[in-house]
Write an enzyme that holds these catalytic residues in place. Structure first.
Site, mmCIF file in Angstrom:
data_model
loop_
_atom_site.group_PDB
_atom_site.id
_atom_site.type_symbol
_atom_site.label_atom_id
_atom_site.label_comp_id
_atom_site.label_asym_id
_atom_site.label_seq_id
_atom_site.Cartn_x
_atom_site.Cartn_y
_atom_site.Cartn_z
ATOM 1 N N SER B 185 21.698 23.824 -16.126
ATOM 2 C CA SER B 185 21.605 25.279 -16.307
ATOM 3 C C SER B 185 22.737 26.014 -15.611
ATOM 4 O O SER B 185 23.062 27.135 -15.984
ATOM 5 C CB SER B 185 20.275 25.791 -15.757
ATOM 6 O OG SER B 185 19.229 25.274 -16.525
ATOM 7 N N ASP B 244 18.442 31.018 -8.327
ATOM 8 C CA ASP B 244 18.504 29.768 -9.089
ATOM 9 C C ASP B 244 19.651 29.857 -10.110
ATOM 10 O O ASP B 244 20.162 30.937 -10.405
ATOM 11 C CB ASP B 244 17.163 29.556 -9.801
ATOM 12 C CG ASP B 244 17.001 28.132 -10.300
ATOM 13 O OD1 ASP B 244 17.723 27.237 -9.846
ATOM 14 O OD2 ASP B 244 16.130 27.913 -11.169
ATOM 15 N N THR B 246 20.475 29.924 -13.358
ATOM 16 C CA THR B 246 20.680 30.829 -14.491
ATOM 17 C C THR B 246 20.939 32.276 -14.055
ATOM 18 O O THR B 246 21.976 32.840 -14.413
ATOM 19 C CB THR B 246 19.497 30.739 -15.477
ATOM 20 O OG1 THR B 246 19.344 29.366 -15.861
ATOM 21 C CG2 THR B 246 19.721 31.606 -16.697
ATOM 22 N N GLU B 383 15.815 35.917 -18.159
ATOM 23 C CA GLU B 383 15.606 34.472 -18.295
ATOM 24 C C GLU B 383 14.130 34.115 -18.346
ATOM 25 O O GLU B 383 13.360 34.491 -17.459
ATOM 26 C CB GLU B 383 16.222 33.709 -17.106
ATOM 27 C CG GLU B 383 16.040 32.199 -17.282
ATOM 28 C CD GLU B 383 16.227 31.362 -16.016
ATOM 29 O OE1 GLU B 383 16.126 31.911 -14.907
ATOM 30 O OE2 GLU B 383 16.460 30.149 -16.163
ATOM 31 N N HIS B 392 10.730 19.821 -17.976
ATOM 32 C CA HIS B 392 11.138 18.662 -17.173
ATOM 33 C C HIS B 392 9.948 17.752 -16.871
ATOM 34 O O HIS B 392 9.997 16.568 -17.178
ATOM 35 C CB HIS B 392 11.812 19.116 -15.881
ATOM 36 C CG HIS B 392 13.257 19.453 -16.051
ATOM 37 N ND1 HIS B 392 14.206 18.486 -16.313
ATOM 38 C CD2 HIS B 392 13.921 20.627 -16.000
ATOM 39 C CE1 HIS B 392 15.402 19.064 -16.408
ATOM 40 N NE2 HIS B 392 15.245 20.369 -16.239
#
Lengths: 134, 588
Positions: B185, B244, B246, B383, B392
């Site tokens: 990402s 994070d 993104t 996002e 994941h």
């Protein structure tokens, strides 16, 4: 660092569980529970799981409420949950499998602490600790 | 023997000569005119400065670039290892559009030539506002499943449409990184937000060879370009930690996405007008329980002093939206925010600790309301983070429900664009996952093994999800006939064929030797079977796929997307829509 090395009689240790660590949660910070405040400096016993050791020879490890999985691309080593306790052993012990529940007994220490060797930041620690599988 | 060695040496020497040096930006880079970037040449050997010749379009580089580069006689790697000489010229910008050929020759041994295209944009912006929706890991399977789960299906036709179903597909996007066909990402969002591809883990930089993570050659991010050229407002909204990868890509320059404490400082430098998400742990000084900083910087106080209203839950976000006109910093969790399924329905995960987290829809609405007060317009990035974070660990129910939430946030933007047609909306993902919806799992089928309840082709029928309250979400996630979604790649794990009602799935955990093993917590779930992984044992979860992703767009400037594009090409379309080659600050 704690000055005195407490006697580690498991029978005398107060029990503390992971869901008793914090009294309140907020994005502006967590607050330790009264129980943690009362037991700071005293010998306590906590049950949990040993997170994979950061370093093979380190005499400390991270105790977590549930078996840990860390994903390199969704989290980094800094992304541990809040509900962890760092354990400093009073002597080397063999590391256990992460699926194995253990009980750690040691002197409860609280406050922000950066491990000098690894840079790992913790808020709660057990020092002079030993553990057994349960 | 001696002759053979000589031949071998010559061959090695020639092979080295062809590719030894590295030039950043890399070959075929596209650079916005006037946009600052760092130029770096890395040589494999140590040279005297006088032995290095750099030309640009055949002329001495310093004449074209306007400055001499700093010469580093020998860069050091790990353990002080010699890496070779380097030239670094920071904050270079090129005022003229056109093709640039940069050639480096060092001694007789190393040569390298790269070509860059410096592009300009029209002088008048096509769009006043851009809202960029990034579904992290948003694969085709996620949207198919979200549509069927949310709207239902009768006789093979969907009973309704997602908001994203009415935004025209515009391009297929390739997501590969500079050193690998695969991606994460960080580098892929960085490519969207800077126009430069980079390496896995990197944000706003080309990944160089030195160990330090924040000295790598930088490129300008869209937020920096907007600050430089426009008076537009900037918003960043995510359900992840705001630092994070993104959301960080809007502001950050680091080789390591894990530099989260420093990324908070990068947000502070750029000061987006609206910042909403999780990740407060990196804003708190180190002596506050829950902090993940190692210093005593109190970013909550610093942002407050910089004029931000701080919100910490849905209620205070609503207050901030109503009662203040300025900037908003909303941090609703110390870590990643909980998924929609946990927040609104199951109350699992960490919802008990953070019970009043706003959702992506409310955050998007608040951000649009606040940012649209700027008469110069705005750029907003939203996002949907948990689509990836739940894909994941193969927690498909959480990933799909979060896709529905992401879609409802898109609906808010579509609604805004109806009365503000000068708004470009982009909807895409940063990479895909190896995930597909293949049918249903039917508990009513009598069978000893769960795999016999996996219904495919004609037997799959339609799932039992129902939405009686009309909120777009299924009333119940653990229905009798539910989706059969599987990943084509996985670590060792116990497949339970059921939604994870007690909290997000953790398929595998790390063993003492660093290898991941199936999490025995799920061993005794009725019908669970051990699936032996097809990934290396250092993989803890399913991985990103290299497959192209779909980009959709509507509004002015959307015609810039077509066919196959690299994710770095997307930036050029955004720059074009905003006319970022031209200063729009003059006369203000």
């Amino acid at each position: 660092m704690l000055a005195a090395s407490p006697r580690l009689a498991s029978a005398a240790a107060a029990r503390l569980s992971f869901d008793e660590l914090y009294g309140s949660f907020s994005p502006l910070g967590l607050e330790f529970s009264d129980k943690v405040k009362d037991l700071t400096g005293k010998t306590v016993a906590i049950r949990g799981f040993m997170a994979p050791p950061l370093k093979a020879e380190a005499q400390f490890f991270v105790l977590s409420e549930i078996p840990m999985a860390l994903c390199p691309f969704c989290s980094t080593d800094a992304d541990w949950p809040d509900s962890i306790v760092v354990v400093y052993l009073d002597r080397k012990q063999t590391f256990t499998q992460p699926n194995q529940m253990i009980e750690v007994t040691g002197a409860l220490d609280r406050g922000s602490w950066i491990d000098p060797e690894t840079g790992f930041v913790s808020q709660l620690r057990l020092r002079q600790a030993r553990y057994r599988t349960v | 023997m001696r002759a053979r060695l000589a031949v071998l040496a010559a061959a090695t020497f020639l092979a080295g000569a062809a590719n030894a040096a590295t030039i950043y930006p890399l070959d075929r880079a596209k650079i916005l005119v006037g946009s600052p970037f760092d130029f770096k040449v890395e040589l494999d050997q140590v040279y005297d400065a006088a032995d290095i010749d750099v030309t640009v379009n055949g002329k001495a580089y310093a004449d074209v670039f306007g400055h001499e580069a700093e010469f580093v006689s020998d860069e050091k790697g790990k353990d002080d290892a010699s890496l070779g000489s380097a030239l670094i010229l920071r904050d270079l910008s090129l005022a003229s559009a056109g093709d640039y050929t940069v050639s480096v020759k060092a001694g007789d041994a190393e040569e390298k030539t790269v070509n860059w295209t410096v592009y300009n944009t029209p002088s008048v912006a096509k769009a006043k506002n851009v809202i960029f929706f990034l579904g992290d890991g948003l694969s085709v399977a996620h949207r198919t499943a979200a549509r069927i789960m949310s709207k239902g299906m009768t006789e093979g036709k969907a009973d309704g449409r997602l908001a994203m179903d009415d935004i025209p597909p515009a391009a297929f996007i390739g997501t590969s990184s500079t050193h690998s066909i695969a991606t994460d990402s960080a580098n892929t969002m960085s490519a969207y937000m800077t126009g430069h591809k980079t390496r896995v883990n990197a944000l706003g930089v080309y990944a160089d060879r030195t160990p330090a993570s924040q000295d790598d050659p930088k490129v300008e991010t869209i937020a920096e370009a907007l600050r430089r050229q426009t008076g537009k407002s900037i918003g960043v909204v995510s359900t992840a930690e705001i630092e994070d990868a993104t959301p960080a890509a809007i502001v950050a320059h680091t080789r390591l996405r894990g530099d989260k404490a420093d990324i908070v400082g990068m947000f502070y430098e750029v000061q987006p007008d609206v910042i909403l998400g999780g990740g407060s742990a990196y804003f708190l000084k180190s002596d506050v329980p829950g902090s993940k900083r190692k210093d005593d910087k109190d970013y909550i106080q610093m942002f407050t002093d910089a004029g931000y209203t701080v919100a910490i839950d849905a209620a205070s976000l609503e207050d901030a939206a109503k009662n203040n006109a300025g900037k908003i910093l909303g941090l609703f969790h110390t870590g990643n925010m909980d998924t929609k399924l946990d927040r609104s329905f199951l109350k699992k995960g960490t919802v008990e600790k953070f019970p009043d987290q706003p959702g992506l829809v409310e955050m998007t609405e608040t951000a649009i309301d606040r940012l649209s007060q700027n008469k110069d317009g705005f750029f907003l990035m939203v996002e949907g983070a948990s689509i990836d974070k739940m894909s994941h660990p193969m927690d498909w129910d959480r990933a799909v429900v979060d896709t529905i939430e992401f879609d409802q946030a898109i609906a808010k933007a579509v609604e805004f664009a109806k009365s503000n047609p000068d708004t470009l909306i982009v909807v895409t993902g940063d990479h895909t996952h190896g995930v597909s919806l293949i049918g249903t799992i039917d508990d009513n089928v009598e069978a000893d093994e769960m795999r016999e309840k996996v219904m495919t082709y004609d037997d799959a029928g339609f799932p039992d999800y129902a939405d009686t309250d009309g909120d777009g979400y299924p009333d119940k996630i653990d229905v009798d006939r539910r989706f059969a979604i599987f990943s084509n790649n996985f670590p060792d794990y116990y497949e339970t064929f059921r939604p994870k009602m007690d909290g997000p799935f953790e398929p595998s955990i790390k063993g003492e030797n660093g290898e991941y093993v199936a999490n025995e917590q799920y061993k005794d779930v009725p019908g669970a079977v051990l699936r032996v992984g097809n990934l290396p044992k250092n993989a803890d979860t399913a991985v990103h796929a290299v497959d192209d992703i779909v980009l959709q767009a509507t509004g002015p400037g959307s015609e810039g997307f077509s066919g196959y594009m690299e994710q770095s090409d997307v930036y050029e379309v955004l720059a074009d829509a905003f006319a970022l080659g031209t200063s729009q600050k003059a006369g203000q």
